[in-house]
Design a protein around this motif. Structure first.
Motif, PDB file in Angstrom:
ATOM      1  N   ARG A 288       0.819  -1.211   0.000  1.00  0.00           N
ATOM      2  CA  ARG A 288       0.000   0.000   0.000  1.00  0.00           C
ATOM      3  C   ARG A 288       0.855   1.264   0.000  1.00  0.00           C
ATOM      4  O   ARG A 288       0.497   2.268  -0.627  1.00  0.00           O
ATOM      5  N   GLU A 289       2.008   1.242   0.666  1.00  0.00           N
ATOM      6  CA  GLU A 289       2.780   2.456   0.900  1.00  0.00           C
ATOM      7  C   GLU A 289       3.882   2.731  -0.118  1.00  0.00           C
ATOM      8  O   GLU A 289       4.218   3.889  -0.379  1.00  0.00           O
ATOM      9  N   TYR A 291       4.653   2.545  -3.396  1.00  0.00           N
ATOM     10  CA  TYR A 291       4.656   3.151  -4.736  1.00  0.00           C
ATOM     11  C   TYR A 291       4.644   4.669  -4.657  1.00  0.00           C
ATOM     12  O   TYR A 291       5.360   5.344  -5.413  1.00  0.00           O
ATOM     13  N   ASP A 292       3.892   5.219  -3.746  1.00  0.00           N
ATOM     14  CA  ASP A 292       3.864   6.675  -3.594  1.00  0.00           C
ATOM     15  C   ASP A 292       5.216   7.187  -3.125  1.00  0.00           C
ATOM     16  O   ASP A 292       5.692   8.240  -3.593  1.00  0.00           O
ATOM     17  N   ILE A 293       5.882   6.455  -2.228  1.00  0.00           N
ATOM     18  CA  ILE A 293       7.188   6.889  -1.733  1.00  0.00           C
ATOM     19  C   ILE A 293       8.213   6.860  -2.856  1.00  0.00           C
ATOM     20  O   ILE A 293       9.013   7.793  -3.013  1.00  0.00           O
ATOM     21  N   ARG A 295       7.676   7.181  -6.031  1.00  0.00           N
ATOM     22  CA  ARG A 295       7.398   8.290  -6.956  1.00  0.00           C
ATOM     23  C   ARG A 295       7.893   9.616  -6.383  1.00  0.00           C
ATOM     24  O   ARG A 295       8.507  10.423  -7.087  1.00  0.00           O
ATOM     25  N   ARG A 296       7.628   9.845  -5.115  1.00  0.00           N
ATOM     26  CA  ARG A 296       8.059  11.100  -4.494  1.00  0.00           C
ATOM     27  C   ARG A 296       9.583  11.214  -4.472  1.00  0.00           C
ATOM     28  O   ARG A 296      10.146  12.284  -4.729  1.00  0.00           O
ATOM     29  N   ARG A 299      10.864  11.957  -7.994  1.00  0.00           N
ATOM     30  CA  ARG A 299      10.621  13.340  -8.406  1.00  0.00           C
ATOM     31  C   ARG A 299      11.664  14.310  -7.874  1.00  0.00           C
ATOM     32  O   ARG A 299      11.785  15.430  -8.380  1.00  0.00           O
ATOM     33  N   ARG A 332       5.392  -2.331 -11.615  1.00  0.00           N
ATOM     34  CA  ARG A 332       4.855  -1.023 -11.243  1.00  0.00           C
ATOM     35  C   ARG A 332       5.972  -0.077 -10.815  1.00  0.00           C
ATOM     36  O   ARG A 332       5.938   1.126 -11.142  1.00  0.00           O
ATOM     37  N   ILE A 336       6.863   3.489 -12.642  1.00  0.00           N
ATOM     38  CA  ILE A 336       6.964   4.762 -11.924  1.00  0.00           C
ATOM     39  C   ILE A 336       8.295   5.442 -12.233  1.00  0.00           C
ATOM     40  O   ILE A 336       8.356   6.644 -12.522  1.00  0.00           O
ATOM     41  N   GLU A 340       8.861   9.053 -14.235  1.00  0.00           N
ATOM     42  CA  GLU A 340       9.535  10.179 -13.579  1.00  0.00           C
ATOM     43  C   GLU A 340      10.910  10.468 -14.173  1.00  0.00           C
ATOM     44  O   GLU A 340      11.644  11.312 -13.671  1.00  0.00           O
TER      45      GLU A 340
END
Length: 384
Positions: A288-289, A291-293, A295-296, A299, A332, A336, A340
């Motif tokens: 859950r956690e 993929y967002d990390i 990506r951030r 970036r 995934r 990502i 990016e």
């Protein structure tokens, strides 16, 4: 040509300038490319590449890389002769390492420092930086300055390092797929009253002081010579209260330590050797956690190398497994990174063991092929 000498005792912070160059394509009358004329768009090529951090010194070793799709290498210049009073590489030694790779069809994209490895502090031959022991740590930092300059002279754009006191903690091994063996970490199985290391008690504040001391003295030099510095997270995170008196700070829940680390000095040459497996190990709910990390972090444009390995489990209780059977969807992750604009190595890491595969050659071959296939699949998907 040698780089401009650096006054290490006083220099002005500089800002990096990034430039991108767009290539021009061949066109046919009417302003369309041959591919467009056939009804096909040119495939969008990913910027990232299949890499490896495996040691190599022979043609056979490099052929093992290239026949499995590896194009870029994290290399190891000769260890400095400390017994002769020199603790740093000469530019000629870094050049020899680059030339060795190039003769064998591989690009040397990064080198590993000869100290600041992922070893336990009690086994570390040059522990002064992590022990905050002066004046020895200032001597070692000055040696790193010289190695950064050597990289710049030799045309090697990056180096990697660790900020480790506990090394890589694991508690047991369990049977895995096809008779292989998986490493396990379960915090509940750690010794309840372990002895302190030679570092003594190092709480979070003390650990950050040591990291900040290093970063503020090394990254300006890396910036000056335009050599990227990539730090690996601590593997794994420590349980509440720490272990052996030490609290790891770069592997805290949510990846917060990594963002704090990047904020210690604002430079495009200060970044991470991000291990996706180690990141997953920090999290209570990796699927859950994570993929967002990722990506951030991507970036920030300060991911300089990726280790791609997988786990089953979560913070304080996980197995290291084959990359295609863990809880993290590596396709995934690659997508990502592609979205990016990640442009450096992706390396297999920590492969499972098997008695029929001494040295892990088969396991790493699996990893290289898996990565190459993922990248091609993502390229194809991004074309649609």
């Amino acid at each position: 040509m040698a780089s401009e000498p650096l006054d290490r005792r006083g220099f002005i912070k500089m800002t990096g300038v990034a430039a991108t160059v767009a290539g021009a394509g061949v066109v046919i009358p009417g302003g369309v490319s041959p591919a467009q004329a056939d009804g096909h768009r040119p495939r969008r090529k990913l910027k990232m590449v299949v890499g490896t951090q495996r040691r190599a010194s022979t043609t056979a070793a490099f052929q093992e890389f290239t026949r499995h799709g590896v194009t870029h290498w994290v290399g190891y210049p000769p260890s400095p002769p400390l017994d002769k009073g020199r603790g740093y590489w000469l530019p000629s030694e870094v050049e020899q390492t680059r030339e060795l790779a190039e003769r064998n069809g591989v690009t040397l994209d990064m080198v590993a420092l000869p100290f600041l490895t992922s070893s336990h502090i009690d086994r570390d031959s040059r522990p002064a930086i992590m022990l905050a022991k002066s004046p020895e740590r200032d001597r070692d930092i000055d040696d790193i300055h010289k190695m950064i300059e050597a990289c710049a002279i030799a045309g090697v754009p990056a180096f990697k390092y660790n900020m480790s006191l506990l090394g890589v903690l694991r508690t047991s091994e369990v049977p895995g797929r096809g008779g292989s063996t998986y490493s396990r970490f379960r915090a509940a199985d750690l010794s309840k009253n372990p002895p302190l290391t030679k570092a003594g008690v190092v709480d979070a504040d003390s650990f950050w002081e040591r990291i900040d001391y290093f970063v503020q003295r090394v990254i300006p030099v890396a910036h000056h010579f335009k050599v990227r510095a990539a730090c690996h997270p601590q593997d794994p995170g420590t349980p509440p209260g720490g272990y052996q008196g030490i609290t790891n700070v770069l592997s805290v829940p949510g990846g917060k330590g990594l963002f704090k680390f990047l904020g210690l000095h604002r430079s495009p040459y200060h970044g991470l050797n991000l291990c996706v497996g180690t990141l997953a190990e920090m999290l209570y709910d990796p699927p859950r956690e994570i993929y967002d990390i990722v990506r951030r972090l991507a970036r920030t444009k300060r991911l300089f190398n990726i280790h791609l390995r997988n786990i089953r489990g979560h913070r304080d209780d996980f197995l290291e497994v084959w990359p295609d059977e863990g809880d993290v969807d590596h396709a995934r992750i690659i997508r990502i990174l592609a979205e990016e604009g990640y442009a450096y190595n992706v390396d297999p890491d920590h492969v499972p063991d098997h008695p029929d595969d001494p040295g892990g050659k088969q396991a790493y071959a699996h990893g290289y092929g898996y990565l190459r296939a993922l990248m091609q699949a993502v390229e194809s998907a991004l074309d649609r």
